[in-house]
Design an enzyme around this catalytic site. Structure first.
Site, PDB file in Angstrom:
ATOM      1  N   HIS A   1       0.846  -1.203   0.000  1.00 46.00           N
ATOM      2  CA  HIS A   1       0.000   0.000   0.000  1.00 46.00           C
ATOM      3  C   HIS A   1       0.881   1.253   0.000  1.00 46.00           C
ATOM      4  CE1 HIS A   1      -2.593  -3.002   2.301  1.00 46.00           C
ATOM      5  NE2 HIS A   1      -3.359  -2.703   1.269  1.00 46.00           N
TER       6      HIS A   1
ATOM      7  N   GLY B   1      -2.767  -2.237  -7.314  1.00 46.73           N
ATOM      8  CA  GLY B   1      -1.621  -3.127  -7.351  1.00 46.73           C
ATOM      9  C   GLY B   1      -1.791  -4.267  -8.342  1.00 46.73           C
TER      10      GLY B   1
ATOM     11  N   LYS C   1      -0.579  -7.021  -7.790  1.00 45.37           N
ATOM     12  CA  LYS C   1      -0.775  -8.187  -6.902  1.00 45.37           C
ATOM     13  C   LYS C   1      -2.166  -8.790  -7.136  1.00 45.37           C
ATOM     14  CE  LYS C   1      -1.104 -10.614  -2.993  1.00 45.37           C
ATOM     15  NZ  LYS C   1      -2.368 -10.324  -2.408  1.00 45.37           N
TER      16      LYS C   1
ATOM     17  N   SER D   1       0.734  -8.936   1.785  1.00 46.62           N
ATOM     18  CA  SER D   1      -0.722  -8.960   1.832  1.00 46.62           C
ATOM     19  C   SER D   1      -1.150  -8.752   3.282  1.00 46.62           C
ATOM     20  CB  SER D   1      -1.228 -10.320   1.342  1.00 46.62           C
ATOM     21  OG  SER D   1      -2.568 -10.500   1.738  1.00 46.62           O
TER      22      SER D   1
HETATM   23  P1  AMP Z   1      -6.311  -4.289  -0.251  1.00 50.14           P
HETATM   24  O1  AMP Z   1      -6.191  -3.397   0.965  1.00 50.14           O
HETATM   25  O2  AMP Z   1      -5.732  -5.643  -0.057  1.00 50.14           O
HETATM   26  O3  AMP Z   1      -7.698  -4.279  -0.831  1.00 50.14           O
HETATM   27  O4  AMP Z   1      -5.374  -3.623  -1.359  1.00 50.14           O
HETATM   28  C1  AMP Z   1      -5.479  -2.272  -1.706  1.00 50.14           C
HETATM   29  C2  AMP Z   1      -4.615  -2.025  -2.916  1.00 50.14           C
HETATM   30  O5  AMP Z   1      -3.257  -2.337  -2.607  1.00 50.14           O
HETATM   31  C3  AMP Z   1      -4.998  -2.875  -4.121  1.00 50.14           C
HETATM   32  O6  AMP Z   1      -4.886  -2.099  -5.306  1.00 50.14           O
HETATM   33  C4  AMP Z   1      -3.965  -3.979  -4.082  1.00 50.14           C
HETATM   34  O7  AMP Z   1      -3.717  -4.555  -5.347  1.00 50.14           O
HETATM   35  C5  AMP Z   1      -2.760  -3.213  -3.594  1.00 50.14           C
HETATM   36  N1  AMP Z   1      -1.772  -4.144  -3.013  1.00 50.14           N
HETATM   37  C6  AMP Z   1      -1.989  -5.082  -2.051  1.00 50.14           C
HETATM   38  N2  AMP Z   1      -0.872  -5.788  -1.830  1.00 50.14           N
HETATM   39  C7  AMP Z   1       0.071  -5.305  -2.670  1.00 50.14           C
HETATM   40  C8  AMP Z   1       1.445  -5.636  -2.927  1.00 50.14           C
HETATM   41  N3  AMP Z   1       2.070  -6.604  -2.277  1.00 50.14           N
HETATM   42  N4  AMP Z   1       2.107  -4.921  -3.876  1.00 50.14           N
HETATM   43  C9  AMP Z   1       1.469  -3.925  -4.558  1.00 50.14           C
HETATM   44  N5  AMP Z   1       0.188  -3.574  -4.363  1.00 50.14           N
HETATM   45  C10 AMP Z   1      -0.500  -4.254  -3.433  1.00 50.14           C
END
Ligand code: AMP
Length: 253
Positions: free
Chosen positions: A36, A147, A149, A185
């Site tokens: 993030h 991301g 990811k 993650s």
């Molecule tokens: P989340 O809080 O898991 O819903 O993720 C929020 C954003 O952060 C999304 O666009 C994800 O793809 C991105 N994100 C989560 N983990 C990673 C990572 N390891 N590298 C890059 N972006 C990430």
């Protein structure tokens, strides 16, 4: 740094920003980590103003336990956001803020959202696309950062933006990994010490073992329960559970 819990208060602040200022937006579910952080750094670099949203979106969880156990590190998240120069956080506490209609209206994509993660988590991408559409309407970003990811999610959001002519530029950001290769993650916080030792095998296996069947067998031998491992569009996608934690990853082939 401003923190808003209601749509109304956020919009009042949004309306005070000069029209010629660019706004970068990073939507998250909190429990922030270096992945993030990298999205927030890209946004702060590219834009006059950066907005972070933190909302654990219930409509994208098909498993009630996963929702209940989703990590929450709100105070640490605020500290990271402040350090990175985030201007405002939109963090609705009440589901009704974003779903005054009780999820009567939703975005439904009929093809790619039914495959890979969508095939194993029915309704997941309806929830994701709907909340992102709502957040885009509220935040009105110039650019939004996602991301790689979550590559299937990124692709579906890019397609939604072009299908509905949304006036936002979607910026893909590379996956941030531990030195072991494990993709960062929020759910990694729920891995046991033993599982943390095994988790990097997911990335190592999908990059090192080209043959799909052999890669699947190798992961099973390490103790992963495979949801899918598929090669398509020059990319390999995988989702697999280690104990109670479901991990996803993808690499360019
Ligand atoms: P989340 O809080 O898991 O819903 O993720 C929020 C954003 O952060 C999304 O666009 C994800 O793809 C991105 N994100 C989560 N983990 C990673 C990572 N390891 N590298 C890059 N972006 C990430």
């Amino acid at each position: 740094m401003m923190i808003f819990e209601t749509v109304k208060k956020f919009q009042e602040w949004r309306n005070t920003l000069p029209k010629d200022q660019t706004l970068g937006f990073v939507p998250t579910m909190g429990a922030l980590h270096s992945g993030h952080e990298s999205l927030l750094r890209f946004s702060a670099h590219d834009n006059d103003v950066t907005v972070l949203s933190i909302f654990v979106n219930p409509t994208q969880f098909n498993n009630p336990d996963d929702l209940k156990n989703y990590p929450n590190t709100f105070e640490q998240d605020l500290a990271m956001a402040k350090k990175l120069g985030v201007d405002a956080i939109f963090a609705p506490k009440d589901m009704n803020e974003l779903y005054p209609d009780q999820y009567r209206f939703k975005i439904n994509e009929s093809e790619f959202s039914k495959e890979l993660c969508g095939a194993h988590r029915p309704g997941h991408f309806d929830g994701v696309l709907t909340v992102v559409m709502k957040l885009f309407q509220i935040v009105q970003p110039t650019r939004a950062y996602f991301g790689e990811k979550d590559h299937q999610q990124l692709t579906l959001i890019q397609d939604m933006v072009s299908s509905f002519f949304l006036p936002v530029q979607v910026i893909p950001c590379p996956t941030i990994r531990e030195t072991s290769g494990l993709a960062l993650s929020s759910r990694n916080l729920r891995l046991t010490p033993e599982e943390i030792q095994v988790a990097p095998k997911l990335y190592q296996t999908i990059t090192e073992i080209k043959d799909r069947d052999r890669a699947i067998k190798t992961l099973k031998d390490y103790g992963f329960k495979i949801d899918y491992l598929e090669d398509r569009n020059h990319r390999r996608y995988v989702a697999a559970a280690l104990g109670k934690v479901r991990l996803i990853d993808n690499v360019e082939l």
